[in-house]
Design a protein around this motif. Structure first.
Motif, PDB file in Angstrom:
ATOM      1  N   LEU A  11       0.782  -1.291   0.068  1.00 43.66           N
ATOM      2  CA  LEU A  11      -0.096   0.075  -0.192  1.00 43.66           C
ATOM      3  C   LEU A  11       0.945   1.039  -0.083  1.00 43.66           C
ATOM      4  O   LEU A  11       0.577   2.139  -0.575  1.00 43.66           O
ATOM      5  CB  LEU A  11      -1.042  -0.244   1.081  1.00 43.66           C
ATOM      6  CG  LEU A  11      -2.046  -1.013   1.107  1.00 43.66           C
ATOM      7  CD1 LEU A  11      -3.073  -0.984   2.335  1.00 43.66           C
ATOM      8  CD2 LEU A  11      -3.065  -0.618   0.034  1.00 43.66           C
ATOM      9  N   VAL A  14       1.880   1.566  -3.698  1.00 43.39           N
ATOM     10  CA  VAL A  14       0.659   1.919  -4.601  1.00 43.39           C
ATOM     11  C   VAL A  14      -0.114   3.251  -4.436  1.00 43.39           C
ATOM     12  O   VAL A  14      -0.125   4.009  -5.335  1.00 43.39           O
ATOM     13  CB  VAL A  14      -0.333   0.689  -4.569  1.00 43.39           C
ATOM     14  CG1 VAL A  14      -1.481   1.096  -5.450  1.00 43.39           C
ATOM     15  CG2 VAL A  14       0.521  -0.706  -5.222  1.00 43.39           C
ATOM     16  N   LEU A  15      -0.360   3.387  -3.302  1.00 42.78           N
ATOM     17  CA  LEU A  15      -1.057   4.669  -3.016  1.00 42.78           C
ATOM     18  C   LEU A  15      -0.432   6.066  -3.250  1.00 42.78           C
ATOM     19  O   LEU A  15      -0.887   6.758  -3.991  1.00 42.78           O
ATOM     20  CB  LEU A  15      -1.671   4.797  -1.431  1.00 42.78           C
ATOM     21  CG  LEU A  15      -2.434   3.468  -1.272  1.00 42.78           C
ATOM     22  CD1 LEU A  15      -3.024   3.716   0.303  1.00 42.78           C
ATOM     23  CD2 LEU A  15      -3.767   3.740  -2.192  1.00 42.78           C
ATOM     24  N   PHE A  17       2.565   6.470  -5.213  1.00 40.98           N
ATOM     25  CA  PHE A  17       2.767   6.541  -6.769  1.00 40.98           C
ATOM     26  C   PHE A  17       1.498   6.504  -7.740  1.00 40.98           C
ATOM     27  O   PHE A  17       1.741   6.944  -8.541  1.00 40.98           O
ATOM     28  CB  PHE A  17       3.547   5.277  -6.932  1.00 40.98           C
ATOM     29  CG  PHE A  17       5.146   5.466  -6.644  1.00 40.98           C
ATOM     30  CD1 PHE A  17       5.976   6.318  -7.527  1.00 40.98           C
ATOM     31  CD2 PHE A  17       5.675   4.899  -5.261  1.00 40.98           C
ATOM     32  CE1 PHE A  17       7.243   6.257  -7.222  1.00 40.98           C
ATOM     33  CE2 PHE A  17       6.788   5.171  -4.928  1.00 40.98           C
ATOM     34  CZ  PHE A  17       7.617   6.057  -5.841  1.00 40.98           C
ATOM     35  N   SER A  18       0.456   6.209  -7.025  1.00 40.21           N
ATOM     36  CA  SER A  18      -0.934   6.445  -7.751  1.00 40.21           C
ATOM     37  C   SER A  18      -1.086   7.845  -8.053  1.00 40.21           C
ATOM     38  O   SER A  18      -1.792   8.236  -8.984  1.00 40.21           O
ATOM     39  CB  SER A  18      -1.905   5.822  -7.190  1.00 40.21           C
ATOM     40  OG  SER A  18      -2.582   6.413  -6.046  1.00 40.21           O
ATOM     41  N   GLN A  19      -0.592   8.814  -7.217  1.00 44.09           N
ATOM     42  CA  GLN A  19      -0.753  10.173  -7.420  1.00 44.09           C
ATOM     43  C   GLN A  19       0.392  10.622  -8.056  1.00 44.09           C
ATOM     44  O   GLN A  19       0.344  11.682  -8.791  1.00 44.09           O
ATOM     45  CB  GLN A  19      -0.948  10.825  -6.040  1.00 44.09           C
ATOM     46  CG  GLN A  19      -2.372  10.306  -5.411  1.00 44.09           C
ATOM     47  CD  GLN A  19      -3.413  10.645  -6.059  1.00 44.09           C
ATOM     48  OE1 GLN A  19      -3.644  11.597  -6.538  1.00 44.09           O
ATOM     49  NE2 GLN A  19      -4.086   9.589  -6.445  1.00 44.09           N
ATOM     50  N   ILE A  21       2.779   9.094 -10.307  1.00 44.16           N
ATOM     51  CA  ILE A  21       3.023   8.759 -11.431  1.00 44.16           C
ATOM     52  C   ILE A  21       2.259   9.416 -12.622  1.00 44.16           C
ATOM     53  O   ILE A  21       2.567   9.886 -13.622  1.00 44.16           O
ATOM     54  CB  ILE A  21       2.810   7.141 -11.756  1.00 44.16           C
ATOM     55  CG1 ILE A  21       3.961   6.369 -11.068  1.00 44.16           C
ATOM     56  CG2 ILE A  21       2.782   6.716 -13.225  1.00 44.16           C
ATOM     57  CD1 ILE A  21       3.906   4.944 -11.183  1.00 44.16           C
ATOM     58  N   PRO A  22       0.785   9.836 -12.306  1.00 44.77           N
ATOM     59  CA  PRO A  22       0.422  10.551 -13.442  1.00 44.77           C
ATOM     60  C   PRO A  22       0.827  12.091 -13.538  1.00 44.77           C
ATOM     61  O   PRO A  22       0.796  12.659 -14.354  1.00 44.77           O
ATOM     62  CB  PRO A  22      -1.188  10.704 -12.853  1.00 44.77           C
ATOM     63  CG  PRO A  22      -1.427   9.344 -11.846  1.00 44.77           C
ATOM     64  CD  PRO A  22      -0.004   9.111 -11.356  1.00 44.77           C
ATOM     65  N   TRP A  23       1.121  12.506 -12.188  1.00 38.51           N
ATOM     66  CA  TRP A  23       1.998  13.828 -12.234  1.00 38.51           C
ATOM     67  C   TRP A  23       3.108  13.989 -13.180  1.00 38.51           C
ATOM     68  O   TRP A  23       3.304  14.887 -13.973  1.00 38.51           O
ATOM     69  CB  TRP A  23       2.163  14.564 -11.096  1.00 38.51           C
ATOM     70  CG  TRP A  23       2.928  15.969 -10.851  1.00 38.51           C
ATOM     71  CD1 TRP A  23       2.263  17.166 -10.703  1.00 38.51           C
ATOM     72  CD2 TRP A  23       4.377  16.087 -11.068  1.00 38.51           C
ATOM     73  NE1 TRP A  23       3.083  17.971 -10.749  1.00 38.51           N
ATOM     74  CE2 TRP A  23       4.299  17.507 -10.860  1.00 38.51           C
ATOM     75  CE3 TRP A  23       5.319  15.366 -11.524  1.00 38.51           C
ATOM     76  CZ2 TRP A  23       5.553  18.355 -11.044  1.00 38.51           C
ATOM     77  CZ3 TRP A  23       6.680  16.221 -11.359  1.00 38.51           C
ATOM     78  CH2 TRP A  23       6.755  17.588 -11.369  1.00 38.51           C
TER      79      TRP A  23
END
Length: 105
Positions: A11, A14-15, A17-19, A21-23
């Motif tokens: 977690l 994932v949590l 990097f889920s923010q 990576i899109p940046w």
């Protein structure tokens, strides 16, 4: 506890990097923009300073506890803390410590 620490490590990867990576996809490796966005909001500065201090504490704990327990590969949770943050480094170290303690018994 070993399973919980491993889940929390996952977690912790994932949590955040889920923010991030899109940046990164949108802005690329634009380091000046990253720094600008970190310091433009006092709440963001608070969060980053909290993470920095926490990572320093984790490194000190990993070195101290790891040496005391004669653990190997202590560089892994230290590197994970610097690359992925405290949410990766701390549960990863606790997982490694639990594995080490279980193998000693």
């Amino acid at each position: 506890m070993k399973t919980i620490y491993l889940l929390l490590t996952f977690l912790g990867i994932v949590l955040p990097f889920s923010q991030f990576i899109p940046w990164l996809v949108e802005n690329g490796f634009h380091f000046p923009l990253l720094l600008q966005q970190i310091v433009e909001n006092p709440l963001a500065v608070f969060a980053w300073l909290d993470v920095i201090v926490t990572v320093i504490v984790i490194v000190c704990m990993v070195v101290s506890e790891g040496k005391k327990l004669k653990m190997r590969k202590l560089w892994i949770p230290i590197a994970a803390s610097f690359i992925g943050g405290a949410s990766v480094g701390l549960p990863l170290f606790l997982y490694m410590k639990q594995c080490h303690l279980e193998n000693k018994i």
